[in-house]
Design an enzyme around this catalytic site. Structure first.
Site, mmCIF file in Angstrom:
data_model
loop_
_atom_site.group_PDB
_atom_site.id
_atom_site.type_symbol
_atom_site.label_atom_id
_atom_site.label_comp_id
_atom_site.label_asym_id
_atom_site.label_seq_id
_atom_site.Cartn_x
_atom_site.Cartn_y
_atom_site.Cartn_z
ATOM 1 N N PRO A 93 0.818 -1.218 0.000
ATOM 2 C CA PRO A 93 0.000 0.000 0.000
ATOM 3 C C PRO A 93 0.852 1.269 0.000
ATOM 4 C CG PRO A 93 -0.752 -1.538 1.695
ATOM 5 C CD PRO A 93 0.520 -2.087 1.142
ATOM 6 N N GLU A 120 1.039 -7.435 8.541
ATOM 7 C CA GLU A 120 1.170 -5.983 8.740
ATOM 8 C C GLU A 120 2.242 -5.394 7.848
ATOM 9 O OE1 GLU A 120 -1.334 -4.675 10.544
ATOM 10 O OE2 GLU A 120 -1.750 -6.810 10.434
ATOM 11 N N ARG A 158 -0.049 -7.989 -21.390
ATOM 12 C CA ARG A 158 -0.782 -7.484 -22.559
ATOM 13 C C ARG A 158 0.081 -6.605 -23.464
ATOM 14 N NH1 ARG A 158 -4.028 -4.011 -22.619
ATOM 15 N NH2 ARG A 158 -5.713 -4.652 -23.974
ATOM 16 N N ASP A 173 -4.602 1.502 -27.964
ATOM 17 C CA ASP A 173 -4.864 2.095 -26.664
ATOM 18 C C ASP A 173 -4.312 3.517 -26.621
ATOM 19 O OD1 ASP A 173 -5.850 -0.375 -26.075
ATOM 20 O OD2 ASP A 173 -4.253 -0.947 -24.691
#
Ligand code: 9D3
Length: 247
Positions: A93, A120, A158, A173
């Site tokens: 994170p 954690e 991809r 894209d």
């Protein structure tokens, strides 16, 4: 490309990596994905991979030894004579926010190592002395890095040459770079009384292209105004936006 993934839950990867585009890329040997159970690199009979945090606090921290030794085993396996830097990416994170641009950057390497965190966190010495890059996939709380690693692997694979085959190429894209896609319709022309926009049935391809472009811009403006400043718009389109939005 070779992707090595360190995880405590290798079985989580069975689904995504055995279906669709990712599976076809593996089958065609455009990429090899190697899963490593961090637990296999523990030393004790209990196969310990985590321990209490120094200084106290809730939860457990992943120990450094199994992670260092797993990555060292991978380095020993790969063609170390190539000498290039091996990206070792920790999914956390705290990482920099993953994006298409970061995926393009990653897709240029011959090999990637992805480390999935759990609990954690991971002992900071792994971050300081082993990891080259920390990546998050967004501001929400996952139970671990596994789903994030799957996202990164999918987006990167991809982009590899030959993976998309005849389907839309990654170049497509970037053609619509930075804009959301226009609305799509298929048959029937009227469903439950709801008609397909008339222009799409007109057969006038120039007019259809103009309409779609306009739809993409308007949709982006309404839903993702943050994307507009970076979108590749023609001077005419910018002028139009400046007039209609006085921005
Ligand atoms: C109680 C611990 N958390 C405080 C909010 C910290 C925490 C550590 C590890 C929260 C989640 C996780 C597990 N998530 C990941 O390892 C993870 C993740 C994520 O949760 N969101 C977005 N990207 C990623 S990449 C890895």
């Amino acid at each position: 490309m070779r992707i090595d993934i360190l995880t405590l839950f290798p079985e989580m990867f069975d689904g995504p990596f055995n279906a669709s585009i990712l599976k076809r890329a593996v089958d065609r040997k455009l990429v090899s994905i190697n899963l490593h159970n961090i637990r296999d690199y523990s030393h004790d009979k209990h196969r310990t991979v985590d321990d209490y945090p120094y200084g106290g606090g809730a939860g457990m921290v992943l120990k450094p030894e199994p992670i260092f030794e797993a990555v060292e085993a991978i380095k020993a396996q790969s063609h170390s004579e190539e000498g290039g830097i091996l990206p070792v990416i920790l999914l956390t994170p705290q990482g920099r926010l993953f994006s298409q641009q970061i995926a393009v950057e990653f897709s240029r390497y011959r090999q990637l190592v992805l480390i999935c965190g759990r609990y954690e966190g991971v002992d900071e010495r792994v971050v300081e002395h082993l990891v080259t890059d920390e990546v998050s996939i967004g501001d929400y709380v996952l139970s671990g890095g596994e789903l994030a690693a799957m996202v990164v692997a999918d987006v990167v694979v991809r982009l590899l040459p030959g993976v998309l085959g005849s389907e839309a190429s990654p170049a497509d894209d970037s053609h619509v770079a930075g804009l959301l896609e226009y609305a799509q319709y298929t048959r029937p022309a009227v469903y439950r009384g709801w008609p397909v926009p008339e222009v799409l049935l007109s057969g006038n391809h120039a007019q259809i292209a103009r309409w779609r472009r306009e739809q993409a811009i308007l949709r982006t403006l309404r839903r993702r105004p943050d994307l507009i400043s970076k979108a590749s718009l023609s001077p005419e389109e910018r002028l139009l936006l400046a007039k209609c939005c006085s921005s």
